[in-house]
Write an enzyme that holds these catalytic residues in place. Sequence first.
Site, PDB file in Angstrom:
ATOM      1  N   THR A 189       0.922  -1.301   0.141  1.00 27.78           N
ATOM      2  CA  THR A 189      -0.152  -0.009   0.019  1.00 27.78           C
ATOM      3  C   THR A 189       0.638   1.182  -0.214  1.00 27.78           C
ATOM      4  OG1 THR A 189      -0.066   0.233   2.414  1.00 27.78           O
ATOM      5  CG2 THR A 189      -1.776  -1.232   1.222  1.00 27.78           C
ATOM      6  N   GLU A 334      -5.624  -4.134  -0.121  1.00 31.43           N
ATOM      7  CA  GLU A 334      -5.787  -5.375   0.699  1.00 31.43           C
ATOM      8  C   GLU A 334      -7.112  -6.239   0.341  1.00 31.43           C
ATOM      9  OE1 GLU A 334      -5.369  -2.025   1.409  1.00 31.43           O
ATOM     10  OE2 GLU A 334      -4.412  -1.983   3.261  1.00 31.43           O
TER      11      GLU A 334
END
Length: 543
Positions: A189, A334
């Site tokens: 991320t 995610e």
Amino acid sequence: MIPGLMQKKQFNVIDILQHAATWYGDVEVVTNSVEGGVHRIGYAKLYDRTSQLANALQRLGVNSGDRIGTMAWNTWRHLECWYGLSGIGAICHTLNPRLFPDQIEYIVNHAQNRFIFVDTSFISVIANVLDKLPTLEGLVVMTDKENMTDDMLKIGIPVYCYEELLEAETSDFVWPLLDEDTASSLCYTSGTTGNPKGVLYSHEFNLNHSMISAHGDVFDLSAKDSFLLIVPMFHANGWGLPLSVPMVGGKLVLPGPFMDGKSLYDFIKVEKCNKTCAVPTVMTILIDHLDSNNLQIPSMNEIYIGGSAVPQSMIEGFEVRYNVDVNHGWGMTETVVGTFNCHLPFMDELSFEERMKVRCKQGRPPFGMEMKIVDNEGNSLPHDGVAFGKLMVRGPRVIERYYKAKESALDKDGWFDTGDVSTIDKYGFMQITDRTKDIIKSGGEWISSVDIENTAVGHPEVQIAACLGVKHMKWEERPLLIVVKKEGCDPSKSSILDIISSEHAKWQLPDDVVFIDEMPLTATGKIDKKPLRTKYEDFLIEG
Ligand code: ADP
């Protein structure tokens, strides 16, 4: 229990390419190549080259479980790396070249990359931090011999030429049969808060995700498609499309480094693309080019936009002026695809304006994605389109824990807190109100920065807008609107506030509007509020 009597198979990512090679061997992957010129290759040939790459990887000493980086544009070679690396049991770790050098250093070291496959455009990005990457044993430059230069070879670690590595190998390779729980790819991320976190996808995840994303109400994929993949293969697992498009035999059209409006338009026209996808800031480049040159894109049917909220003006603009449906989606590294907007029968009865309001929502979860909204005590909130709370997700396409983390990322019941705040309406359409950290808390009331931004960009002379909660003596925080004007335009503050007040209560109106020349963007092309907050947090107090 009576067990079923059907065969079992542990699917691996390479099975997708093998299927495409066997049944859609001539279907092309078309790339606007880094070296210049359009490159074409069918899935059958691409599979052969991927087998050559597998042999080359083994000759380099790459072992199963090794994390091997790629820092590359969307190209056919990058696609070969995706399949080849995961096919031999290694892990394809896509690196985002737009990250800051210290983030790249952190990520490469955290993943302990042994090799990085790099496009010529990004060699300097690695070279800048090379002395801080102790695990890195070599670079593979993704080009041919003619485009290798002496400078590249003098970088300070072994440097290999991709095409030379492949030329030395045959296309005979027996792929190992991997347990489907084996890790296949790794994506970090972007770390808007704290260090970037690694999301490690398994073969099973990738197969499950590919099958789901081909669904009619997700990317609606088939062999009829010519899909222009604008979203980078390093952003949230390339939204799964480098796997799901070949799975159904669709044509993949890869823009390489050519992401300007003209190149994208030309590619759509020549390759007759019917689908494309990107974050809103990048899609603005395309629609601005069409608008200012009076062009049409008749082959295009669907545009998938996500990564941040899509303003109504963009959905409306594509539909009304270009006869293209915009499908708004929500997801995260995610989860990859989380929800997608779609057309349900009840929408046939709606007026244009009412339908647009629904199309602006982030959509409904496909099979296998459980979703709920909860208050601060964890109580589930109703699906009434009004109650808003923390968006929680659960299921086999949701992260369990971050790479190398000791603790699970889930609560005791297995739910993952997305960090987003949202509503869900009675038809199951989820709408993001804000990221938890972006919501503006003004005197006990909450103001959605996303809502204000979306209305502001409906002003015909506003290019892009960011709404921030900044310090206020009386109300704790008040909204401040930061605006970049459209080229050649000079909108007044009051005209922008007028548009906002037509849709929002008076107490939600920004206290002021600040014009800037360029909006800071994150490495994935979203508005970066961090530097804006630092610069403007005391703006109203000082003012
Ligand atoms: P990065 O932080 O690198 O951008 P992600 O792409 O994983 O990482 O970001 C996921 C976040 O992006 C979500 O939690 C959400 O806040 C935001 N997001 C994604 N899609 C949308 C959307 N359609 N509308 C609003 N926000 C979105």
